[in-house]
Design an enzyme around this catalytic site. Structure first.
Site, PDB file in Angstrom:
ATOM      1  N   SER A 202       0.732  -1.104  -0.075  1.00 57.72           N
ATOM      2  CA  SER A 202      -0.028  -0.028   0.008  1.00 57.72           C
ATOM      3  C   SER A 202       0.983   1.491  -0.089  1.00 57.72           C
ATOM      4  O   SER A 202       1.804   1.420  -1.144  1.00 57.72           O
ATOM      5  CB  SER A 202      -0.808  -0.097   1.265  1.00 57.72           C
ATOM      6  OG  SER A 202      -2.155   0.804   0.842  1.00 57.72           O
TER       7      SER A 202
ATOM      8  N   ASP B  79     -10.186  -3.344  -4.861  1.00 59.00           N
ATOM      9  CA  ASP B  79      -9.371  -2.498  -3.977  1.00 59.00           C
ATOM     10  C   ASP B  79     -10.097  -0.793  -3.952  1.00 59.00           C
ATOM     11  O   ASP B  79     -10.073  -0.324  -4.944  1.00 59.00           O
ATOM     12  CB  ASP B  79      -8.068  -2.499  -4.441  1.00 59.00           C
ATOM     13  CG  ASP B  79      -7.161  -1.819  -3.139  1.00 59.00           C
ATOM     14  OD1 ASP B  79      -7.642  -1.148  -2.220  1.00 59.00           O
ATOM     15  OD2 ASP B  79      -5.845  -2.254  -3.253  1.00 59.00           O
TER      16      ASP B  79
ATOM     17  N   HIS C  35      -8.365  -4.726  -1.150  1.00 55.71           N
ATOM     18  CA  HIS C  35      -6.976  -4.260  -0.638  1.00 55.71           C
ATOM     19  C   HIS C  35      -6.408  -5.197   0.248  1.00 55.71           C
ATOM     20  O   HIS C  35      -5.061  -5.433   0.351  1.00 55.71           O
ATOM     21  CB  HIS C  35      -7.491  -2.898   0.188  1.00 55.71           C
ATOM     22  CG  HIS C  35      -5.904  -2.060   0.636  1.00 55.71           C
ATOM     23  ND1 HIS C  35      -5.170  -1.505  -0.736  1.00 55.71           N
ATOM     24  CD2 HIS C  35      -5.130  -1.724   1.582  1.00 55.71           C
ATOM     25  CE1 HIS C  35      -4.198  -0.868  -0.199  1.00 55.71           C
ATOM     26  NE2 HIS C  35      -4.361  -1.081   1.208  1.00 55.71           N
TER      27      HIS C  35
END
Length: 716
Positions: free
Chosen positions: A568, A653, A688
């Site tokens: 991320s 995501d 995610h």
């Protein structure tokens, strides 16, 4: 919400493209090369942008078109190529998965926690992917009541996230949120009748937070807009035929709402917060139809958090002069007058207040000093202070949350790189800690077989940056060892050193594992965070580079054996450093990386964008635009050699769009000048966090570890 880190999944794919609709323009070229196909080539479709006189050409802007069959064809082709390249590691992946699974006690349960007359806990069962949430009335020997079995809720679903639950004050209803997309920011709220054992006829979409009033039938919840910003709070009354009432709306796009209940059960709070400013509204929980009132009007760059005590309020307070926070107490009546506030915990430039817990007779603070945590207890009756300190040089300790306001004991967790996670109960009267549970490693685990060290690197500006390092005691520091360096370095989130059983599949094969506590986190205090964001963001990247250089200088490893990992915003980190110093690293795992910084931060329709201006900067302001452009990984890919790279993404995501890793890989394929392996692996069913089941998640970790072992050259 933020662009955070987790491990991310592998995904199945089909090699042939013949199934694609031939009426679409699928410009995915695959030719055979050696033992497996050459990598896919994404079609070049230039889009031109001009900001502040700077002309940008984005050849892969079109990959954001999620419903475009050509996009799906490209992602499937990359998945097929990834699987083909990794085919030789399938047996290794299976072996690693078996090892990792073997370190997990499959049938296990958490320590029961007393809350309003019931002991709550969750448990897992052998072979089952998800948790089972339970309670027992009165004592731990009472019959078990299963509240939610997430395995049953997940049946027949490709992805499933159970986002949590909250039981009403009368213990009869449980509100819960879940989704089938794997998105961290888009849940469906339902309410279960715990007496009848069935859900009520209620389903509310886009919920991000919720809290009960004390009447057992009123619940407050937040709703997200199209950009997934929680911007409204509604009141729902069970049994009412009236539409849910809007009780608060936040118009400022940089602020996100949450709703919560005080530990005393006396108040419901609405919190509105940006990255630098907060505001609280409150309502007596016994007055569910009442009107929320502002606690203290918001002031820019002032963050405060309210904790209710039956006799006062405690306020954790931060401003530009008190970055590490301080704590005040204020009377229940007259708190609005700042002259009535008294300092309980003064500001300390060397100690950051991470969190508070309020009890009837005690105030407990989690404090971070020199990158490590301690727990301080203040007696509210006698004024005596006590500290829970820890002897190891590197560790993680944290408050676990004790629901009972009148309790004279608290729960805390403890872990280190070579110490499995433990749960302790601390008696605040006797000052004794009692071990309640330690993470069990089937087959045994001996911490004494490993060495844990704290190593300090020197950044280019002279700042000392700490690393936590673990390796087998038999390892020799001769520069020949493989190593994995991990960090995050954004949003003020600290990169703490805790036990990660899966990584022992690397450590036991001779790897050095290191966690860098770089600027951008709050590891060394709030100033550490301030020095790694906005126009100082590059400190995050240069700190990480310095940590890699230090590992090499100290003979832990060498550049041809050094792997790095980040996810991320940590994917932004590894993406930036491979552009800056590609020769320093041999292998890279970038998990759902935030790499297309300029395009993402210019698109206010995307989740999190406007709220994160205070983290990265507003690219509509030229100074910030040019600074962000100078490090954005996608914008700085160039014709040079790059390390071996595995890049992952999730089609659903909500934090980092799947197109970011896809575009990054497409541009790397077009420009890189080396023959190292570059793989893109997109989970076509989740978001995610990748795979949502615990064993599916282990499969993906095994895939990533197999990639590292294969590329670094550790042969079984």
């Amino acid at each position: 919400m933020s662009r955070r880190f987790r491990f991310y999944p592998a995904v199945a794919f089909i090699l042939g493209l013949a199934a694609c609709n031939q009426t679409t323009e699928t410009k995915v070229k695959i030719t055979m090369q050696g033992d497996f196909p050459a990598p896919p080539v994404a079609a070049v479709k230039p889009e031109m942008f001009n900001e502040f006189g700077n002309q940008r050409t984005d050849n892969y802007f079109w990959l954001k078109e999620k419903t475009n069959p050509e996009v799906i064809a490209y992602l499937n082709a990359e998945n097929a190529y990834c699987d083909t390249v990794m085919k030789s590691t399938v047996q290794l992946q299976d072996k690693l998965f078996a090892e990792m699974k073997g370190r997990i006690k499959e049938t296990d349960e958490t320590v029961p926690q007393l809350d309003n007359g019931y002991y709550y806990y969750s448990r897992t069962e052998e072979g089952m992917q998800y948790r089972i949430y339970c309670r027992k009335k009165g004592n731990v020997s009472a019959p078990e009541e299963v509240i939610f079995n997430a395995n049953k809720l997940a049946e027949g679903k490709k992805a499933f996230l159970f986002g949590g639950y909250d039981v009403s004050t009368d213990n009869k209803l449980a509100a819960y949120v879940s989704n089938e997309t794997g998105s961290f920011a888009d849940f469906t709220l339902k309410i279960k009748d715990l007496v009848a054992g069935v859900d009520l006829p209620l389903s509310i979409e886009k919920v991000q937070g919720f809290a009960w009033a004390n009447d057992g039938k009123t619940i407050f919840y937040t709703i997200g807009n199209d950009a997934l910003r929680a911007y409204r709070v509604y009141r729902h009354t069970i049994g009412s035929t009236n539409p849910d009432e809007l009780v608060f709306e936040e118009p400022d796009e940089q602020f996100i709402l949450n709703v919560e209940k005080s530990k005393t059960d006396d108040f419901v709070f609405i919190t509105s917060g940006s990255f630098s400013t907060t505001e609280y509204l409150y309502l007596p929980a016994g007055e569910p139809t009442g009107k929320f009132r502002v606690f203290i009007p918001r002031v820019k760059d002032v963050e405060y958090h309210v904790f209710h005590h039956k006799e006062k309020f405690f306020i954790k307070y931060k401003d530009r002069e008190n970055l590490n926070s301080m704590v005040y107490e204020a009377p229940l009546k007259g708190y609005e007058n700042r002259s009535n506030w008294k300092v309980v915990i003064p500001h300390d430039k060397n100690a950051r207040i991470e969190g508070l817990e309020v009890f009837q007779d005690y105030l407990v603070a989690e404090i971070r000093k020199n990158g490590l945590t301690e727990i301080n207890i203040l007696g509210l009756k006698d004024g005596k202070q006590k500290t829970i300190s820890f002897p190891e040089p590197v560790y993680t300790a944290y408050l676990q949350g004790t629901p009972e306001y009148t309790s004279t004991s608290l729960r805390y967790g403890y872990s280190s790189l070579n110490r499995p996670s433990s749960v302790f109960e601390y008696d605040m009267i006797s000052t004794k800690s009692t071990l309640l549970k330690q993470q069990e490693i089937p087959g045994g685990f001996n911490p004494e077989d490993y060495t844990v060290e704290r190593v300090w690197a020197t950044a280019g500006d002279g700042v000392k940056v700490p690393m936590s390092v673990v390796y087998k005691k038999s390892l020799k520091k001769d520069g020949s060892n493989p190593a994995l360096l991990y960090s995050y370095g954004s949003y003020g989130y600290s990169s703490d050193a805790y036990f990660i059983s899966s990584f022992y599949s690397l450590i036991d094969r001779g790897f050095v594992f290191a966690i860098a506590q770089i600027r951008g986190g709050s590891d060394m205090g709030e100033q550490w965070y301030e020095d790694g964001k906005l126009l100082k963001k590059k400190n995050t990247f240069t700190d990480f580079i310095s940590c890699g250089e230090q590992l090499i200088s100290d003979k832990y490893t060498s550049s041809d054996k050094l792997a790095i990992m980040g996810g991320s915003a940590g994917g932004l980190l590894v993406g930036a450093v491979v552009n800056m110093r590609p020769e320093l690293f041999h292998t890279v795992v970038a998990q759902v990386p935030f790499v297309d910084v300029i395009n993402t931060m210019l698109d206010t329709s995307l989740p999190l964008t406007t709220q994160e201006y205070e983290e990265w900067g507003n690219p509509n302001v030229e100074e910030y635009y040019r600074y962000m452009l100078s490090y954005s990984p996608y914008d700085n890919v160039k014709a040079q050699n790059y390390p071996n790279m595995l890049v992952t993404g999730g089609l659903n995501d909500s934090q980092v769009g799947y197109q970011e890793p896809a575009k990054f890989v497409a541009k790397l394929r077009a420009l890189k000048t080396d023959n190292n392996i570059l793989l893109l692996k997109t989970n076509m069913e989740s978001g995610h966090g990748g795979a949502t089941g615990r064993f599916d998640a282990l499969r993906e970790t095994a895939f990533e570890v197999a990639f590292i072992l294969n590329r670094v050259g550790v042969v079984e």
